[in-house]
Design an enzyme around this catalytic site. Structure first.
Site, PDB file in Angstrom:
ATOM      1  N   HIS A   1       0.842  -1.204   0.000  1.00 21.42           N
ATOM      2  CA  HIS A   1       0.000   0.000   0.000  1.00 21.42           C
ATOM      3  C   HIS A   1       0.870   1.243   0.000  1.00 21.42           C
ATOM      4  O   HIS A   1       1.619   1.480   0.956  1.00 21.42           O
ATOM      5  CB  HIS A   1      -0.894  -0.033   1.241  1.00 21.42           C
ATOM      6  CG  HIS A   1      -1.908   1.054   1.295  1.00 21.42           C
ATOM      7  ND1 HIS A   1      -2.022   1.906   2.360  1.00 21.42           N
ATOM      8  CD2 HIS A   1      -2.864   1.425   0.406  1.00 21.42           C
ATOM      9  CE1 HIS A   1      -3.021   2.750   2.141  1.00 21.42           C
ATOM     10  NE2 HIS A   1      -3.550   2.483   0.959  1.00 21.42           N
TER      11      HIS A   1
ATOM     12  N   HIS B   1      -0.900  10.758  -2.519  1.00 16.69           N
ATOM     13  CA  HIS B   1      -2.210  10.338  -2.025  1.00 16.69           C
ATOM     14  C   HIS B   1      -3.172  11.489  -1.756  1.00 16.69           C
ATOM     15  O   HIS B   1      -4.290  11.515  -2.239  1.00 16.69           O
ATOM     16  CB  HIS B   1      -2.047   9.511  -0.744  1.00 16.69           C
ATOM     17  CG  HIS B   1      -3.362   9.095  -0.162  1.00 16.69           C
ATOM     18  ND1 HIS B   1      -4.077   9.886   0.728  1.00 16.69           N
ATOM     19  CD2 HIS B   1      -4.121   8.002  -0.369  1.00 16.69           C
ATOM     20  CE1 HIS B   1      -5.198   9.285   1.048  1.00 16.69           C
ATOM     21  NE2 HIS B   1      -5.260   8.141   0.399  1.00 16.69           N
TER      22      HIS B   1
HETATM   23  O1  G3P Z   1      -6.579   1.259  -3.060  1.00 20.35           O
HETATM   24  C1  G3P Z   1      -6.731   0.920  -1.722  1.00 20.35           C
HETATM   25  C2  G3P Z   1      -6.600   2.120  -0.826  1.00 20.35           C
HETATM   26  O2  G3P Z   1      -5.409   2.782  -1.156  1.00 20.35           O
HETATM   27  C3  G3P Z   1      -7.757   3.052  -0.945  1.00 20.35           C
HETATM   28  O3  G3P Z   1      -7.724   4.076  -0.009  1.00 20.35           O
HETATM   29  O4  G3P Z   1      -7.215   6.342   0.801  1.00 20.35           O
HETATM   30  O5  G3P Z   1      -5.465   4.591   0.920  1.00 20.35           O
HETATM   31  O6  G3P Z   1      -6.113   5.553  -1.267  1.00 20.35           O
HETATM   32  P1  G3P Z   1      -6.567   5.191   0.119  1.00 20.35           P
HETATM   33 MG    MG Z   2      -4.814   4.335  -2.550  1.00 23.31          MG
END
Ligand code: G3P
Ligand code: MG
Length: 242
Positions: free
Chosen positions: A18, A59
């Site tokens: 992630h 992000h």
């Molecule tokens: O794609 C999974 C996750 O990354 C979605 O939430 O806010 O971490 O981009 P976020």
């Molecule tokens: Mg994400």
């Protein structure tokens, strides 16, 4: 050097890094993606914005949390964004830089975070397909389902992940309407009934963000197809124990 990233269809339980391995390195930076691969992730996830024809990997819609800059990402020039420190002296990467770094060693889940990202990402992937990359080395996901619709009008082959962060009616049907490959669910939504229904509909299920042993074990019990994690090493340690 592998010439093809691990195929999503062939991974029983995917550990998706992630924003790279952002529990250990500045999120969405080249060092974070490199670390995720070093830890064994077959896939990594990142978030993109489209600014002045460039795809930038970050992000938040503001700069304050992850860089030494200020203000909204979409209000800035690419030159300013690229002048910032996104952690440990690194630039905010472009999607092109990430693809070059990954170089088929992992699949890339591009989360379409900013507005009007779908078309630009498809165009970039198409240019990489002419250089030997395969469509199935990418998964395009978004909470903005209209971006996924746009992607599908431009490309019938790319795998799509319909992101859901909150409970919603007819979630599986919505994903099917998008011709999605997967539903990517917030952890709270990962319940057996929904997961089983998605599987029966031929959808794969990936869950974010799964960081602690108890949750990892629960996702294995629920038979999900993979998890997004900030701590890839924890996933591999636990899988090794079951
Ligand atoms: O794609 C999974 C996750 O990354 C979605 O939430 O806010 O971490 O981009 P976020
Ligand atoms: Mg994400």
């Amino acid at each position: 050097m592998a010439s093809h990233a691990p195929n999503l269809d062939q991974i029983a339980f995917n550990c998706i890094g992630h924003r790279g391995a952002c529990g250990y390195a500045p999120e969405n930076t080249l060092s974070s993606f490199e670390l995720a691969i070093a830890m064994g992730c077959p896939w990594i996830e990142l978030d993109v914005y489209h600014i002045d024809g460039e795809l930038l990997v970050i992000h938040d819609d503001t700069l304050d949390r992850t860089t030494n800059g200020r203000g909204y990402v979409m209000d800035q020039s690419v030159a300013y964004l690229r002048s910032l420190d996104a952690g440990d002296g690194q630039q905010i990467p472009t999607l092109t830089e990430v693809i070059e770094l990954i170089d088929h060693r992992a699949g890339i889940n591009v989360e379409l975070k900013g507005p009007d990202t779908g078309e630009a990402v498809v165009s970039l992937i198409h240019s990489y397909q002419t250089m030997g990359w395969h469509a199935d080395e990418f998964l395009l996901s978004s909470f903005q389902h209209q971006e996924l619709e746009r992607v599908r009008t431009l490309d019938q082959e790319l795998k799509l992940g319909a992101l859901f962060g909150r409970a919603t009616d007819n979630l599986v049907e919505k994903a099917q309407q998008l011709d999605a490959y997967a539903i990517n669910l917030g952890k709270r939504l990962a319940q057996k009934q929904l997961i089983d229904k998605a599987h029966e509909a031929g959808l794969r299920v990936f869950v974010y963000t799964v960081n602690v042993a108890e949750d990892i074990a629960q996702m294995l019990r629920l038979n999900v197809d993979g998890v997004f994690t900030n701590y890839p090493d924890r996933i591999f340690t636990l899988i090794g124990e079951v």
